[in-house]
Design a protein around this motif. Structure first.
Motif, short mmCIF file in Angstrom:
data_model
loop_
_atom_site.label_atom_id
_atom_site.label_comp_id
_atom_site.label_asym_id
_atom_site.label_seq_id
_atom_site.Cartn_x
_atom_site.Cartn_y
_atom_site.Cartn_z
N ALA A 199 0.65 -1.31 -0.02
CA ALA A 199 0.09 0.00 0.00
C ALA A 199 0.87 1.31 -0.10
N LYS A 200 0.07 2.33 -0.42
CA LYS A 200 0.91 3.52 -0.53
C LYS A 200 0.67 4.39 0.83
N VAL A 201 1.52 5.01 1.65
CA VAL A 201 1.25 5.73 2.58
C VAL A 201 0.85 7.23 2.45
N HIS A 202 -0.27 7.75 3.10
CA HIS A 202 -0.24 9.22 2.95
C HIS A 202 -0.35 9.95 4.17
N LEU A 203 0.75 10.82 4.53
CA LEU A 203 1.05 11.45 5.81
C LEU A 203 -0.05 12.56 5.61
N LEU A 204 -0.85 12.70 6.58
CA LEU A 204 -1.86 13.65 6.64
C LEU A 204 -1.90 14.50 7.90
N LYS A 205 -1.93 15.79 7.54
CA LYS A 205 -2.00 16.77 8.67
C LYS A 205 -3.16 17.74 8.58
N VAL A 206 -3.91 17.62 9.53
CA VAL A 206 -5.21 18.44 9.35
C VAL A 206 -5.15 19.79 9.87
N ASN A 207 -5.40 20.68 9.15
CA ASN A 207 -5.64 22.00 9.68
C ASN A 207 -6.92 22.47 9.99
N THR A 208 -7.08 23.10 11.13
CA THR A 208 -8.34 23.50 11.75
C THR A 208 -8.50 24.93 11.98
N ASN B 231 13.00 10.95 10.44
CA ASN B 231 13.13 10.46 11.91
C ASN B 231 12.71 9.00 11.94
N ASN B 232 11.61 8.68 11.27
CA ASN B 232 10.68 7.33 11.19
C ASN B 232 11.00 6.44 10.14
N GLY B 233 11.91 6.63 9.33
CA GLY B 233 12.14 6.15 8.16
C GLY B 233 10.89 5.69 7.53
N LEU B 234 9.92 6.80 7.24
CA LEU B 234 8.63 6.37 6.56
C LEU B 234 8.57 7.12 5.17
N GLU B 235 8.38 6.33 4.23
CA GLU B 235 7.96 7.15 3.04
C GLU B 235 6.54 7.21 2.60
N ALA B 236 6.21 8.46 2.54
CA ALA B 236 4.83 8.70 2.15
C ALA B 236 4.66 9.92 1.36
N GLU B 237 3.23 9.92 0.85
CA GLU B 237 3.10 11.32 0.08
C GLU B 237 2.34 12.36 1.27
#
Length: 281
Positions: free
Chosen positions: A184-193, A213-219
């Protein structure tokens, strides 16, 4: 991953959870712990063999019939071809569902809990509402909840909703593992409120640092929402997300009443599977 706890009330949702647990077990050689709780409303007095104590007359007969029925269903589940070649143990408990799930977690220390979020009706009901919420809020290991059937092969996109703090490293590692199993493809999400707004440039810099820092590949994704829960659910719908992952702070008492829990709300309202992990104190 060595142990996966699968609470079951034999509902369709519990069967979906078991199927997914079996898939993950085959990938990791993890042992499954199948737990069935015979929940008797208003009764909490049971001995270590799952037999009711201090209950007289017809009520006692009723409780014992429920326990026998639970044993029979659990025995039938143990014979399911789905479990062929899988290492597993089964446990039957009677009393409060959340208390017994917590007890098994403390005893076996599983690496993950996979559970349905809708149960059957009446006295068999164990995996809905407050019980599932309490497990999500308090479990020390990741909890994967699902309402509908899904397999690893169907998980193409994972949304990892995060505050970008480094207190959810364990969750990041579990997401990497599931992404590896399912390709699967990982999508790193930050929600602005409106109440917690941050400039896009600053957020992108923090995302880059977090992934490093987490060795994470994500969009990377920044999504604007009225609140975090709605933002996560709307993003998941718009981007064909198959699995949502997020941390929960497990607040209790007054703090929980005042602030609630974004993770619990997402678990309750999402049609998609949700992977959660308690972070912080």
């Amino acid at each position: 991953m060595k142990k996966i706890l699968v609470p079951t009330d034999f509902s369709d949702q519990a069967k979906y959870a078991l199927k997914l647990a079996v898939e993950i077990s085959k990938k990791t050689d993890a042992e499954l712990i199948l737990l069935h709780v015979v929940e008797i409303p208003g009764q909490t007095s049971f001995n270590t063999m799952g037999e009711a104590t201090d209950i007289d007359g017809m009520e006692g007969v009723y409780v014992m019939k429920m326990i026998e029925q639970g044993k029979k269903k659990l025995a039938q589940l143990e014979e399911n071809q789905l479990l062929e070649g899988i290492k597993f143990k089964s446990e039957l408990k009677a009393g409060n569902a959340y208390y017994n799930i917590s007890s098994i977690v403390n005893e076996y220390e599983p690496d993950m809990i996979i559970m349905g979020t809708s149960g059957s009706s009446g006295v068999d009901e164990i995996l809905i509402g407050s019980n599932a919420e309490k497990v999500v809020r308090n479990a020390k290991c990741p909890v994967l909840t699902l309402k509908e059937e899904i397999s690893l092969a169907n998980i193409d996109n994972i949304a990892f909703a995060t505050s970008l703090k480094n207190d959810d490293k364990e969750l990041a590692q579990k997401i990497k593992q599931i992404a590896q199993f399912s390709y699967a493809k990982v999508h790193l999400l930050k929600v602005n409120t409106p109440n917690n707004f941050e400039s896009s440039n600053n957020t992108k810099k923090r995302m880059d640092e977090y992934m490093k820092n987490n060795g994470l590949e994500a969009e990377k994704h920044i999504y604007n929402g009225i609140n975090e829960e709605e933002g996560i659910l709307e993003f998941a719908k718009e981007n064909k997300i198959d699995l949502i992952a997020m941390g929960t702070h497990g607040r209790k008492g007054l703090m929980h009443l005042l602030s609630g829990s974004i993770a619990e709300d997402v678990v309750n309202h999402s049609k998609r599977p949700v992977l959660t992990l308690k972070i912080g104190d």
